[in-house]
Design an enzyme around this catalytic site. Structure first.
Site, PDB file in Angstrom:
ATOM      1  N   HIS A  75      -7.398   0.356   4.176  1.00  0.00           N
ATOM      2  CA  HIS A  75      -6.218   0.990   4.759  1.00  0.00           C
ATOM      3  C   HIS A  75      -5.688   2.076   3.823  1.00  0.00           C
ATOM      4  O   HIS A  75      -5.296   3.158   4.256  1.00  0.00           O
ATOM      5  CB  HIS A  75      -5.159  -0.064   5.042  1.00  0.00           C
ATOM      6  CG  HIS A  75      -4.027   0.429   5.874  1.00  0.00           C
ATOM      7  ND1 HIS A  75      -4.151   0.713   7.210  1.00  0.00           N
ATOM      8  CD2 HIS A  75      -2.745   0.698   5.556  1.00  0.00           C
ATOM      9  CE1 HIS A  75      -2.991   1.132   7.690  1.00  0.00           C
ATOM     10  NE2 HIS A  75      -2.119   1.138   6.696  1.00  0.00           N
TER      11      HIS A  75
ATOM     12  N   ASP B  32       5.757   4.564   4.769  1.00  0.00           N
ATOM     13  CA  ASP B  32       6.601   3.567   5.413  1.00  0.00           C
ATOM     14  C   ASP B  32       6.669   2.264   4.629  1.00  0.00           C
ATOM     15  O   ASP B  32       7.339   1.318   5.055  1.00  0.00           O
ATOM     16  CB  ASP B  32       6.158   3.308   6.862  1.00  0.00           C
ATOM     17  CG  ASP B  32       4.669   3.079   7.027  1.00  0.00           C
ATOM     18  OD1 ASP B  32       3.905   3.396   6.102  1.00  0.00           O
ATOM     19  OD2 ASP B  32       4.254   2.606   8.105  1.00  0.00           O
ATOM     20  N   HIS B  33       6.000   2.208   3.467  1.00  0.00           N
ATOM     21  CA  HIS B  33       6.071   1.023   2.606  1.00  0.00           C
ATOM     22  C   HIS B  33       6.352   1.377   1.147  1.00  0.00           C
ATOM     23  O   HIS B  33       6.758   0.515   0.374  1.00  0.00           O
ATOM     24  CB  HIS B  33       4.764   0.229   2.694  1.00  0.00           C
ATOM     25  CG  HIS B  33       4.358  -0.036   4.100  1.00  0.00           C
ATOM     26  ND1 HIS B  33       5.023  -0.939   4.910  1.00  0.00           N
ATOM     27  CD2 HIS B  33       3.396   0.513   4.880  1.00  0.00           C
ATOM     28  CE1 HIS B  33       4.467  -0.937   6.117  1.00  0.00           C
ATOM     29  NE2 HIS B  33       3.495  -0.056   6.125  1.00  0.00           N
TER      30      HIS B  33
ATOM     31  N   HIS C 172       4.182  -5.090   8.040  1.00  0.00           N
ATOM     32  CA  HIS C 172       4.817  -4.820   9.330  1.00  0.00           C
ATOM     33  C   HIS C 172       5.231  -6.138   9.969  1.00  0.00           C
ATOM     34  O   HIS C 172       4.437  -7.087  10.034  1.00  0.00           O
ATOM     35  CB  HIS C 172       3.870  -4.066  10.267  1.00  0.00           C
ATOM     36  CG  HIS C 172       3.685  -2.636   9.915  1.00  0.00           C
ATOM     37  ND1 HIS C 172       4.615  -1.660  10.219  1.00  0.00           N
ATOM     38  CD2 HIS C 172       2.684  -1.992   9.256  1.00  0.00           C
ATOM     39  CE1 HIS C 172       4.191  -0.490   9.776  1.00  0.00           C
ATOM     40  NE2 HIS C 172       3.032  -0.663   9.182  1.00  0.00           N
TER      41      HIS C 172
ATOM     42  N   HIS D 109       0.843  -1.196   0.000  1.00  0.00           N
ATOM     43  CA  HIS D 109       0.000   0.000   0.000  1.00  0.00           C
ATOM     44  C   HIS D 109       0.877   1.243   0.000  1.00  0.00           C
ATOM     45  O   HIS D 109       2.059   1.190   0.314  1.00  0.00           O
ATOM     46  CB  HIS D 109      -0.988   0.000   1.165  1.00  0.00           C
ATOM     47  CG  HIS D 109      -0.364  -0.015   2.525  1.00  0.00           C
ATOM     48  ND1 HIS D 109       0.053  -1.175   3.152  1.00  0.00           N
ATOM     49  CD2 HIS D 109      -0.111   0.980   3.406  1.00  0.00           C
ATOM     50  CE1 HIS D 109       0.536  -0.897   4.346  1.00  0.00           C
ATOM     51  NE2 HIS D 109       0.445   0.420   4.525  1.00  0.00           N
TER      52      HIS D 109
ATOM     53  N   TYR E  54      -8.585   6.270  11.931  1.00  0.00           N
ATOM     54  CA  TYR E  54      -9.330   6.673  10.741  1.00  0.00           C
ATOM     55  C   TYR E  54     -10.726   7.179  11.090  1.00  0.00           C
ATOM     56  O   TYR E  54     -11.354   6.724  12.051  1.00  0.00           O
ATOM     57  CB  TYR E  54      -9.473   5.495   9.778  1.00  0.00           C
ATOM     58  CG  TYR E  54      -8.250   5.152   8.969  1.00  0.00           C
ATOM     59  CD1 TYR E  54      -7.016   5.726   9.246  1.00  0.00           C
ATOM     60  CD2 TYR E  54      -8.321   4.241   7.930  1.00  0.00           C
ATOM     61  CE1 TYR E  54      -5.902   5.397   8.501  1.00  0.00           C
ATOM     62  CE2 TYR E  54      -7.211   3.909   7.177  1.00  0.00           C
ATOM     63  CZ  TYR E  54      -5.998   4.485   7.464  1.00  0.00           C
ATOM     64  OH  TYR E  54      -4.902   4.156   6.719  1.00  0.00           O
TER      65      TYR E  54
ATOM     66  N   HIS F 183       1.458   4.038   1.624  1.00  0.00           N
ATOM     67  CA  HIS F 183       1.912   4.903   2.715  1.00  0.00           C
ATOM     68  C   HIS F 183       3.442   5.004   2.696  1.00  0.00           C
ATOM     69  O   HIS F 183       4.138   4.100   2.216  1.00  0.00           O
ATOM     70  CB  HIS F 183       1.439   4.361   4.058  1.00  0.00           C
ATOM     71  CG  HIS F 183      -0.021   4.575   4.293  1.00  0.00           C
ATOM     72  ND1 HIS F 183      -0.770   3.736   5.093  1.00  0.00           N
ATOM     73  CD2 HIS F 183      -0.877   5.526   3.821  1.00  0.00           C
ATOM     74  CE1 HIS F 183      -2.033   4.173   5.115  1.00  0.00           C
ATOM     75  NE2 HIS F 183      -2.112   5.250   4.351  1.00  0.00           N
TER      76      HIS F 183
END
Length: 296
Positions: A177, A105-106, A242, A101, A208, A103
């Site tokens: 997400h 951090d990915h 994660h 996805h 959210y 975001h």
């Protein structure tokens, strides 16, 4: 409740205090505690772990080149590059980049990995838009968690197949997400047996707005669909963006000690993860509905 690096950042620090000056502009930094080095290792079959302590990156190897799933933060890229080398593979043999996805951090390092490898970047339509904007315009985080934009070379639809060197990975769109969140499916063979692998995109909803969200009106139905779909999938090996989702540290230590069977063959942990995150989602939804009903 599962917390992610994303949750911790928003709660604990302002976006202004977490920017990194680069030639491309001001981008959000990694959270150091989630970006600690991890010795790269083979998980099962032709799947290797080359990510950091909490943000994952998986190398899927084939005789005709390799597939890399997720970049972690921009600051994770050197760890990934070094991990691939330590395992004896060549960075230039990475031919395809895919993502769980969009975001930071990915997906924060996708642009750099694309430059370094020359690989094709393949993303879902909705997440390709977010990656192309460098994380700006996110329905939850707005323009606060940004990274270097990257352009997708192939737009993926639900059930599309990514094929390389005899390996087939199937993209299943599991929105919520992010609007284009993608779960990846593949099969691996080990010791003469074939196993179903599920790389979950993510089912958490960290802070959210679920009720009456004008930026994502169908967010609740998307999450409900995603949970139904994920529960319908066979899963022998559960992996995700994660490390804490699939007990990375514990299972890696068990694997290093030679535990049999392979500790990553663990369908129960997949079902437990879905139970846990769906409960969190339903609890948050109930709370927001109660709060909404109290408003004049």
């Amino acid at each position: 409740m599962i917390t992610s690096a994303l949750t911790l950042i928003v709660i604990s620090l302002s976006a202004q205090s977490r920017t990194d000056s680069t030639s491309q502009g001001q981008y959000t930094k990694a959270t150091p505690e989630d970006n600690q080095p991890v010795k790269p290792f083979r998980i099962i079959g032709n799947i290797y772990y080359v990510g950091a302590s909490e943000v994952s990156s998986f190398l899927i190897t084939t005789p005709q080149g390799h597939i890399l799933l997720d970049s972690g933060f921009a600051q994770t890229v050197p760890l990934i590059v070094e991990g691939i080398k330590q395992l004896g593979f060549k960075l230039e043999d990475v031919k395809i980049l895919i993502n769980s996805h969009a975001h930071y951090d990915h997906a924060g390092g996708l642009a750099e990995l694309k430059r370094l490898t020359g690989a094709q970047l393949m993303l879902s339509e909705a997440d390709a838009s977010l990656v192309g904007n460098g994380g700006k315009g996110d329905f939850q985080w707005g323009d606060t968690l940004t990274y270097e934009p990257a352009k997708a070379d192939r737009i993926l639809q639900d059930k599309d197949r990514v094929e390389l060197g005899g390996v087939t990975m199937i993209a299943r769109l599991t929105p919520g997400h992010t609007k284009g969140c993608t779960t990846w499916l593949m099969k691996v063979t080990e010791d003469g047996r074939t196993y179903e692998v599920v790389f979950v995109g993510s089912t958490t909803a960290p802070g959210y707005k679920l009720v009456d969200n004008p930026k994502y009106p169908n967010i609740v139905s998307d999450y409900e669909y995603t949970f139904r779909l994920l529960r319908s999938l066979p899963c022998d090996v559960f992996l995700g963006p994660h490390g804490s989702f699939f007990s990375l540290k514990k299972k890696e230590e068990q694997l290093a000690r030679g535990k049999k069977p392979n500790p990553f063959i663990d369908g129960k942990s997949y079902r437990d993860y879905l139970d846990r995150t769906e409960k969190d989602f339903l609890d948050l939804l109930s709370k927001e509905k109660t709060q909404s009903a109290k408003k004049p």
